[in-house]
Write a protein that holds these residues in place. Structure first.
Motif, short mmCIF file in Angstrom:
data_model
loop_
_atom_site.label_atom_id
_atom_site.label_comp_id
_atom_site.label_asym_id
_atom_site.label_seq_id
_atom_site.Cartn_x
_atom_site.Cartn_y
_atom_site.Cartn_z
N TYR A 127 0.76 -1.10 -0.13
CA TYR A 127 -0.23 -0.04 0.02
C TYR A 127 0.87 1.12 0.01
N TRP A 128 2.15 1.28 0.68
CA TRP A 128 3.00 2.40 0.71
C TRP A 128 3.31 2.76 -0.80
N VAL A 129 3.49 1.62 -1.45
CA VAL A 129 3.95 1.97 -3.22
C VAL A 129 2.79 2.70 -3.76
N VAL A 130 1.48 2.35 -3.46
CA VAL A 130 0.34 2.78 -4.09
C VAL A 130 0.46 4.40 -3.71
N LEU A 131 0.50 4.79 -2.39
CA LEU A 131 0.54 6.13 -1.99
C LEU A 131 1.67 6.83 -2.36
N LEU A 132 2.85 5.97 -2.55
CA LEU A 132 4.09 6.79 -3.13
C LEU A 132 4.00 7.42 -4.48
N SER A 133 3.02 6.35 -5.37
CA SER A 133 2.92 6.54 -6.99
C SER A 133 1.76 7.68 -6.88
N VAL A 134 1.16 7.92 -6.00
CA VAL A 134 0.22 9.28 -6.21
C VAL A 134 0.97 10.53 -5.89
N VAL A 135 1.88 10.43 -5.19
CA VAL A 135 2.82 11.62 -4.94
C VAL A 135 3.72 11.66 -6.23
#
Length: 131
Positions: free
Chosen positions: A20-28
């Protein structure tokens, strides 16, 4: 027939999970990519900007690579999907503009149109295998 019924999973590329942290990172990363890309495009369309600013060019390149990595973590055959081919086409168009083979303003704008259309296609088409 609904769109769910017409989209067969056999035509989709393989999908994996990602943290999930990769998903959030990809948004940024995507937000930063859009800022860099917007300034890059504006440098070709607005007369007051003398060429693409190097910082925004590299911001677009680095974040674009980051987005490709995060998307490839989920869509393992991204290069075979519509989304991946649109990315390759976008890079080719930007290279053509950079090397002056076609008018830069029109070619860069076309690359951005390809990217915008491919990014907003329905998921079942965007991740459909082409080959």
């Amino acid at each position: 027939m609904s769109s769910e019924e017409t989209s067969s999973s056999t035509f989709q590329g393989p999908v994996a999970t990602r943290p999930y942290w990769v998903v959030l990172l990809s948004v940024v990363i995507r937000a930063l990519h859009q800022v860099g890309a917007a300034v890059y495009l504006a440098s070709f369309l607005v007369d007051g900007i003398a060429g693409p600013p190097a910082f925004y060019l590299w911001l677009s390149v680095v974040t674009g690579l980051g987005l490709t990595v995060t998307e490839t973590m989920r869509h393992r055959a991204l290069y075979r999907e519509v989304a991946g081919l649109a990315t390759i086409l976008k890079v080719v168009l930007l290279g053509i503009a950079f090397h002056g083979y076609l008018p830069d303003a029109g070619t860069v704008t076309l690359a951005f149109l390809v990217a915008a259309i491919a990014a907003h296609l329905p998921k079942n088409f965007r991740h459909r295998l082409v080959f």
